[in-house]
Design a protein around this motif. Structure first.
Motif, PDB file in Angstrom:
ATOM      1  N   GLN A  36       0.819  -1.220   0.000  1.00 46.53           N
ATOM      2  CA  GLN A  36       0.000   0.000   0.000  1.00 46.53           C
ATOM      3  C   GLN A  36       0.856   1.275   0.000  1.00 46.53           C
ATOM      4  OE1 GLN A  36      -3.326   0.135  -0.266  1.00 46.53           O
ATOM      5  NE2 GLN A  36      -3.561  -2.073  -0.237  1.00 46.53           N
ATOM      6  N   GLN A  37       2.136   1.127   0.319  1.00 47.88           N
ATOM      7  CA  GLN A  37       3.047   2.276   0.424  1.00 47.88           C
ATOM      8  C   GLN A  37       3.078   3.114  -0.859  1.00 47.88           C
ATOM      9  OE1 GLN A  37       5.151   2.929   3.377  1.00 47.88           O
ATOM     10  NE2 GLN A  37       5.221   4.895   2.336  1.00 47.88           N
ATOM     11  N   LYS A  38       3.030   2.430  -2.022  1.00 57.86           N
ATOM     12  CA  LYS A  38       3.050   3.140  -3.314  1.00 57.86           C
ATOM     13  C   LYS A  38       1.897   4.142  -3.394  1.00 57.86           C
ATOM     14  CE  LYS A  38       3.134   0.003  -6.550  1.00 57.86           C
ATOM     15  NZ  LYS A  38       3.734  -1.311  -6.685  1.00 57.86           N
ATOM     16  N   GLY A  39       0.710   3.667  -3.024  1.00 55.65           N
ATOM     17  CA  GLY A  39      -0.476   4.520  -3.064  1.00 55.65           C
ATOM     18  C   GLY A  39      -0.332   5.703  -2.127  1.00 55.65           C
ATOM     19  N   LEU A  40       0.234   5.452  -0.971  1.00 54.90           N
ATOM     20  CA  LEU A  40       0.425   6.513   0.020  1.00 54.90           C
ATOM     21  C   LEU A  40       1.403   7.565  -0.514  1.00 54.90           C
ATOM     22  CD1 LEU A  40      -0.556   7.061   2.965  1.00 54.90           C
ATOM     23  CD2 LEU A  40       1.676   6.249   3.686  1.00 54.90           C
TER      24      LEU A  40
END
Length: 156
Positions: free
Chosen positions: A57-61
């Protein structure tokens, strides 16, 4: 309007918010005191999976953060401030969740180590008790046989 974030921003925001809510729920479940190694292993696998999911999910953040930065350069102050506040709340929850995950994993791993040590100690103790039991049931030498009696007492 040029100052509003793209539709992808809203979608990503909703996805991450939903993910954070679900993860917070999983982590808020009371930690049951378990004395079964397999159950603990299963829980650890779940926590590790949640950590992997967090990294995914880090990419989206990161996308949300950079979009808000771009926005704050183009948009009016009140608009950019609203988005900045929104992302700060998300980042705060994210950091807290991340730290909780690490803490839960560490605690569980410590408990698993302790449980394993305890189980090994118990095995050793049971083996020793069985040996003592056999020894105590052996025939004792006659009282006149002091040499054999001494040997047996030494063993004892």
């Amino acid at each position: 309007c040029d100052s509003l974030p793209p539709a992808h921003y809203k979608e990503t925001m909703n996805t991450i918010l939903l993910w954070i809510q679900q993860s917070e729920t999983k982590l808020s479940m009371p930690q049951v005191a378990v004395a079964e190694y397999e159950v603990m292993e299963q829980r650890l696998r779940e926590l590790k999976a949640l950590q992997s999911s967090l990294q995914e999910q880090q990419k989206g953040l990161n996308y949300l953060s950079t979009t808000v930065e771009d926005l704050s350069r183009k948009a009016p102050a009140d608009v950019s401030q609203r988005y900045r506040s929104e992302i700060e709340v998300i980042l705060g929850r994210w950091k807290k969740l991340s730290a909780q995950l690490v803490e839960h994993c560490q605690k569980l791993e410590e408990r698993m180590t302790k449980l394993q040590r305890f189980q090994n100690d118990t095995k050793t103790l049971k083996k020793w008790m069985a040996e003592v039991d056999v020894f105590l049931k052996e025939e004792w030498p006659a009282l006149g046989d002091s040499e054999a009696l001494e040997k047996q007492l030494e063993q004892c």
